[in-house]
Design a protein around this motif. Structure first.
Motif, PDB file in Angstrom:
ATOM      1  N   LEU A 475     -34.318  96.575  40.714  1.00 54.49           N
ATOM      2  CA  LEU A 475     -33.715  95.820  39.621  1.00 54.49           C
ATOM      3  C   LEU A 475     -34.287  96.257  38.281  1.00 54.49           C
ATOM      4  O   LEU A 475     -33.574  96.323  37.273  1.00 54.49           O
ATOM      5  CB  LEU A 475     -33.940  94.317  39.832  1.00 54.49           C
ATOM      6  N   PHE A 482     -28.412  95.935  36.622  1.00 53.44           N
ATOM      7  CA  PHE A 482     -28.850  94.591  37.004  1.00 53.44           C
ATOM      8  C   PHE A 482     -28.261  93.542  36.069  1.00 53.44           C
ATOM      9  O   PHE A 482     -27.758  92.511  36.512  1.00 53.44           O
ATOM     10  CB  PHE A 482     -30.379  94.545  36.979  1.00 53.44           C
ATOM     11  N   ARG A 483     -28.298  93.819  34.767  1.00 57.01           N
ATOM     12  CA  ARG A 483     -27.789  92.848  33.802  1.00 57.01           C
ATOM     13  C   ARG A 483     -26.285  92.651  33.954  1.00 57.01           C
ATOM     14  O   ARG A 483     -25.777  91.532  33.844  1.00 57.01           O
ATOM     15  CB  ARG A 483     -28.134  93.295  32.387  1.00 57.01           C
ATOM     16  N   THR A 485     -24.437  93.078  36.683  1.00 55.90           N
ATOM     17  CA  THR A 485     -24.149  92.312  37.890  1.00 55.90           C
ATOM     18  C   THR A 485     -24.545  90.849  37.723  1.00 55.90           C
ATOM     19  O   THR A 485     -23.796  89.932  38.082  1.00 55.90           O
ATOM     20  CB  THR A 485     -24.887  92.918  39.093  1.00 55.90           C
ATOM     21  N   ALA A 486     -25.740  90.613  37.183  1.00 57.54           N
ATOM     22  CA  ALA A 486     -26.206  89.244  36.981  1.00 57.54           C
ATOM     23  C   ALA A 486     -25.313  88.502  35.985  1.00 57.54           C
ATOM     24  O   ALA A 486     -25.060  87.300  36.129  1.00 57.54           O
ATOM     25  CB  ALA A 486     -27.649  89.246  36.499  1.00 57.54           C
ATOM     26  N   MET A 489     -22.429  86.894  37.626  1.00 60.67           N
ATOM     27  CA  MET A 489     -22.809  85.678  38.333  1.00 60.67           C
ATOM     28  C   MET A 489     -23.069  84.538  37.346  1.00 60.67           C
ATOM     29  O   MET A 489     -22.713  83.389  37.596  1.00 60.67           O
ATOM     30  CB  MET A 489     -24.043  85.943  39.184  1.00 60.67           C
ATOM     31  N   ILE A 490     -23.709  84.859  36.229  1.00 62.11           N
ATOM     32  CA  ILE A 490     -23.994  83.837  35.210  1.00 62.11           C
ATOM     33  C   ILE A 490     -22.691  83.220  34.695  1.00 62.11           C
ATOM     34  O   ILE A 490     -22.583  82.005  34.524  1.00 62.11           O
ATOM     35  CB  ILE A 490     -24.807  84.451  34.050  1.00 62.11           C
ATOM     36  N   TYR A 811     -31.094  88.412  42.426  1.00 62.00           N
ATOM     37  CA  TYR A 811     -29.893  88.267  41.588  1.00 62.00           C
ATOM     38  C   TYR A 811     -29.534  86.791  41.435  1.00 62.00           C
ATOM     39  O   TYR A 811     -29.269  86.290  40.342  1.00 62.00           O
ATOM     40  CB  TYR A 811     -28.705  89.004  42.226  1.00 62.00           C
ATOM     41  N   PHE A 814     -32.096  84.766  39.277  1.00 61.45           N
ATOM     42  CA  PHE A 814     -31.985  85.101  37.858  1.00 61.45           C
ATOM     43  C   PHE A 814     -30.703  84.518  37.266  1.00 61.45           C
ATOM     44  O   PHE A 814     -30.713  83.864  36.212  1.00 61.45           O
ATOM     45  CB  PHE A 814     -32.011  86.627  37.689  1.00 61.45           C
ATOM     46  N   ALA A 815     -29.573  84.739  37.969  1.00 64.61           N
ATOM     47  CA  ALA A 815     -28.279  84.277  37.452  1.00 64.61           C
ATOM     48  C   ALA A 815     -28.227  82.751  37.412  1.00 64.61           C
ATOM     49  O   ALA A 815     -27.695  82.165  36.467  1.00 64.61           O
ATOM     50  CB  ALA A 815     -27.150  84.831  38.312  1.00 64.61           C
ATOM     51  N   ALA A 860     -24.715  85.225  46.736  1.00 66.60           N
ATOM     52  CA  ALA A 860     -25.377  86.528  46.614  1.00 66.60           C
ATOM     53  C   ALA A 860     -25.766  87.075  47.978  1.00 66.60           C
ATOM     54  O   ALA A 860     -25.660  88.286  48.242  1.00 66.60           O
ATOM     55  CB  ALA A 860     -26.602  86.406  45.717  1.00 66.60           C
TER      56      ALA A 860
END
Length: 884
Positions: A475, A482-483, A485-486, A489-490, A811, A814-815, A860
């Motif tokens: 990540l 990573f950002r 993909t996250a 989700m966010i 993931y 974080f999200a 996830a």
């Protein structure tokens, strides 16, 4: 091949799975936008039609104006349509007999028929509700209330002719005519006489449904409607003119100009009340149908309009931003992972402009495929939803119809096109500017960023082993991937929290009505229902439950520190009589629903618990302090009047009764609504619910004069109705109300609202789930070569699987963290925007937060299953040889 752009079709056909994933992201996003837009337009259409049924299809009414003023209103240049109603007079159906007067000293001297003449426009605008028959079509036809029929000497039926002496009501002692305000009447004087003026004969052609919001005067004053084409206006009569404006812009100014031209003096203003409240006071000369106008964004309250427009704009903006983010994310990953392929094209002569054209052509093709499908699936999904609703008996949505809006479809499609092209700009520019040799050296996945060192985490290593360290480093070394993909989700988590908050808001502001089937009251001299009546009711199989209702007005001393400051600013006039460290208030009620009522009330408590023995010992009460009110600016509030907590003590005493001293009661529980309602009180009353023993101790009165009955929905209710009818014939002091139909409607409304609200949330959850699944899966699939390298250097499939699962967990964590923070902030923001129209207390949506957190982790993890299965089947050598 004549042009480099011809490679686009070959690439899309060659990489079908990746292309399908990208198209799926576009389809889901456009489906979401189309579904939300269609639901919004359909729901608005339903609200408009329902509001018209409840409040009328007009914009402003001019009440009780003289006959000579009517043409000035009807023919005004700003008026599109007008309906005119005239007062024809009162008619006495029968006089109240001596027995009834003895049993009810406050009974009206007569049973009246209040006859009004409607023209065709007025009947259409005010939605006259037929029970049977038809509407009057000429002046010698009349429509009666079903409730009035039994009071005629001979019960009239459809087709019968009745003769009515029409006249006015006067004070018997002075002979002065009683002043009447508004369409209906509320109350009477015991010193009242009737003076007949004209005699008319009518044919009964229709029967009206009884009012669902009748007042206590409905038992003595009944509506009667005849037809009046108003071909000639009588200057001596008072008229009511209901109008629809040609344009709603500056409506209040136009109305004031009309009133000024009438030269009838000062004019009070007000908002329309529900049409079913036929006997309520309507003193205002000008009434605006604000319930309907605010749905058009044209309420006479500027704050309501502004709040509604800003809130709608904010909701649309959130949906659009989320949609943009989803499409951008999906398309960005698809293009960014092929930088090496574009580098090869650069090496064989392709210019940066040609590379950009390839990417934009791909965007165009994907848009041509994904956007129409998204529009179609969104529309079909809504069609299926509304088709399913049509088979259900659901009160609130039973007549909800699907509204397909071309502007909504156009906006959704245009937004999809713009978003895909905007999503392509960044990757296309990056692909065009990259050095050809650097691009060729790329492994086929997103180039790792220039990282000199990666921080180690001893905690991660201790908890998850070296696989956890690998997952964390993966990540960190590809932060951009990573950002991206996250971020997807966010966005999904944010969308869920915001819309779940809106659902909770709608549920708070949509009361579902009464919660009892029948009620019986006794107005005789004793004001007491004998226990034998209660026992008889309980013996009926059709009776599910019956509650004795004790009720008395009570004085209470409210400590200053316990008054809600916001409510105090709005209703300072309630708190003017100081008493010690508080204020004495009179508009409170001490109530009891019997011991079985307390058992049922337990489920409604928001704080505290019910222990009847403790309540009897400590004078325990449950406080109902939340109300629904409308401010002078038109803002609807759901607000607590006071801030009592469990354990607080309040000094109260009955306004009437033998106990004149204040007694301390202890708060044992807090409830937002009383036992028999899912709505909030609309009057500024503070309710104290207790046991019959405490009620008698404080009031010195152990009588109950009303029983609420819940019918068993699985059995016929005729035995209940038959018993209540026999009781009223035996003793004229008894009266009862049949609310079975309304109860069924209320239950249907509650079921429908839940189905609609949670069905909509289900759509959001499904799309969010598929979006996360798409993004995470795409990310992992595009790293096949990377995983093959790890296998080649010795990692087992089990270790790679654990690493991938841990990546999914990271993931999700974080999200979830950022999505919850952003979603909660936006939920609060939309709540604040709606506050000028409808105010409710906002609280952190812990339920939504918990579901979002668990859902993010679960989704996830699920998103890693398919890529892991694909990796298990992949050959290491083949994966190292080929590009993704």
């Amino acid at each position: 091949m004549n042009k480099y752009t011809e490679l686009t079709e070959k690439y899309l056909r060659g990489q079908k799975k990746r292309s399908l994933l990208t198209i799926l992201g576009i389809v889901l996003s456009v489906t979401l936008l189309t579904s939300i837009g269609t639901i919004g337009m359909s729901y608005r259409d339903k609200l408009v039609r329902q509001t018209i049924d409840n409040y009328g299809d007009y914009h402003v009414s001019f009440n009780s104006i003289p006959g000579e003023a009517v043409p000035k209103v009807v023919n005004n240049a700003t008026i599109a349509t007008a309906g005119v109603i005239s007062r024809e007079g009162y008619a006495v159906i029968r006089s109240t007999d001596e027995k009834e007067k003895q049993e009810n000293p406050f009974a009206a001297p007569y049973r009246y028929l209040n006859v009004k003449g409607y023209d065709a426009n007025a009947m259409n605008m005010l939605r006259v509700q037929l029970d049977s028959g038809r509407l009057p079509e000429n002046p010698n036809e009349i429509m009666l209330s079903t409730w009035s029929l039994d009071h005629f000497q001979k019960k009239p039926a459809l087709g019968d002719r009745i003769r009515l002496d029409l006249g006015v009501r006067k004070a018997a002692s002075t002979g002065k005519e009683k002043k009447i305000n508004g369409m209906g009447d509320f109350g009477w004087d015991l010193d009242e006489a009737f003076q007949a003026q004209t005699q008319s004969e009518f044919t009964v052609v229709g029967l009206m449904k009884p009012s669902s919001h009748s007042t206590w005067s409905s038992a003595f004053i009944f509506p009667g409607i005849t037809f009046n084409g108003n071909q000639s206006i009588d200057p001596k009569k008072k008229y009511f003119v209901y109008t629809k404006m040609k344009s709603l812009d500056q409506m209040k100014k136009k109305t004031e100009e009309i009133v000024s031209s009438l030269q009838i003096g000062s004019s009070d203003e007000g908002s329309a009340i529900e049409l079913s409240r036929d006997n309520s006071i309507q003193n205002s000369r000008v009434e605006y149908n604000n319930e309907l106008l605010k749905l058009y964004g044209k309420s006479t309250y500027a704050g309501v309009n502004r709040s509604a427009i800003l809130a709608y704009a904010a909701i649309i903006a959130i949906v659009m931003m989320c949609t943009v983010a989803v499409i951008y994310n999906t398309f960005h990953i698809s293009v960014l992972e092929r930088v090496s392929q574009f580098g090869i094209l650069r090496c064989i002569g392709a210019t940066p402009a040609q590379i950009r054209k390839i990417v934009f052509k791909e965007a165009a093709l994907l848009s041509l495929i994904g956007i129409p499908i998204g529009l179609l699936t969104g529309t079909v999904f809504m069609k299926i939803l509304f088709y399913g609703i049509s088979f259900l008996t659901l009160g609130f949505l039973n007549d909800m119809r699907m509204v397909v809006s071309l502007p909504i479809l156009a906006i959704a499609g245009l937004l999809g096109v713009v978003t895909v092209y905007l999503s392509a700009i960044g990757p296309a520019r990056q692909a065009a500017q990259v050095s050809p040799m650097e691009a060729i050296r790329s492994s086929g996945s997103t180039p790792a960023e220039n990282i000199t060192s990666i921080k180690k985490s001893l905690l991660i290593k201790k908890l998850f082993g070296f696989e956890g360290q690998f997952a964390r480093r993966n990540l960190q070394r590809n932060k951009k991937r990573f950002r991206i993909t996250a971020f997807s989700m966010i966005i999904s988590i944010t969308l869920f929290i915001v819309f779940n908050g809106l659902v909770d808001f709608l549920k708070q502001t949509t009361p579902s009505g009464i919660q009892y089937s029948y009620s019986i009251a006794y107005e005789g001299p004793s004001k007491r229902i004998h226990d034998s009546v209660y026992d008889d009711l309980l013996r009926l199989d059709a009776v599910q439950q019956a509650y004795k209702f004790y009720n008395q007005q009570a004085m209470a001393i409210i400590p200053k520190r316990k008054i809600n400051p916001k409510y105090y600013e709005l209703r300072k006039e309630r708190y003017v009589v100081e008493a010690g460290d508080g204020y004495r208030t009179d508009n409170n009620f001490l109530q009891s629903y019997g011991d079985n009522g307390l058992d049922a009330l337990q489920a409604k408590l928001t704080a505290g618990t019910i222990d009847k023995e403790q309540m009897n010992r400590d004078n325990g009460v449950v406080v109902v302090q939340k109300i629904s009110m409308t401010t002078e600016q038109g803002q609807k509030l759901i607000i607590d009047q006071t801030d009592f907590k469990v354990g607080d003590q309040i000094k109260i005493r009955a306004v009437e009764g033998s106990q004149a001293q204040y007694q301390a009661v202890t708060v044992v529980g807090i409830a937002d609504q009383d036992l028999l309602s899912k709505g909030y009180h609309e009057s500024a009353t503070l309710g104290f619910i207790t046991t019959p023993e405490v009620f008698a101790k404080i009031t010195g009165d152990d009588r109950y004069s009303r029983i609420f009955i819940l019918a068993n929905s699985d059995l016929p209710n005729e035995p209940i109705a038959d018993y209540l009818q026999a009781l009223t014939k035996e003793d004229g002091g008894y009266s009862y109300r049949d609310r079975v139909t309304e109860l069924a409607q209320a239950k249907n409304d509650a079921t429908t609202a839940s189905l609609f609200f949670y069905g909509f949330i289900g759509v959001i959850v499904l799309i969010a789930f598929l979006n996360i699944l798409n993004t995470v899966s795409t990310n992992l699939i595009l790293r096949n070569k990377e995983f093959a390298v790890l296998k080649a250097i010795g990692m087992t499939q089990k270790e790679i699987g654990k690493m991938i699962i841990l990546e999914g967990i990271f993931y999700g964590l974080f999200a979830a963290t950022y999505g919850i923070l952003i979603g909660t902030a936006l939920s609060y923001g939309t709540h604040r925007l709606l506050a000028d129209a409808v105010y409710t207390e906002w609280a952190i949506p812990w339920g939504s937060v918990g579901i979002a957190f668990a859902g993010a982790l679960l989704t996830a993890l699920v998103a890693t299953i398919w890529p892991m299965n694909r990796l298990n089947k992949a050959n290491i050598v083949d994966s190292l040889r080929k590009e993704n």
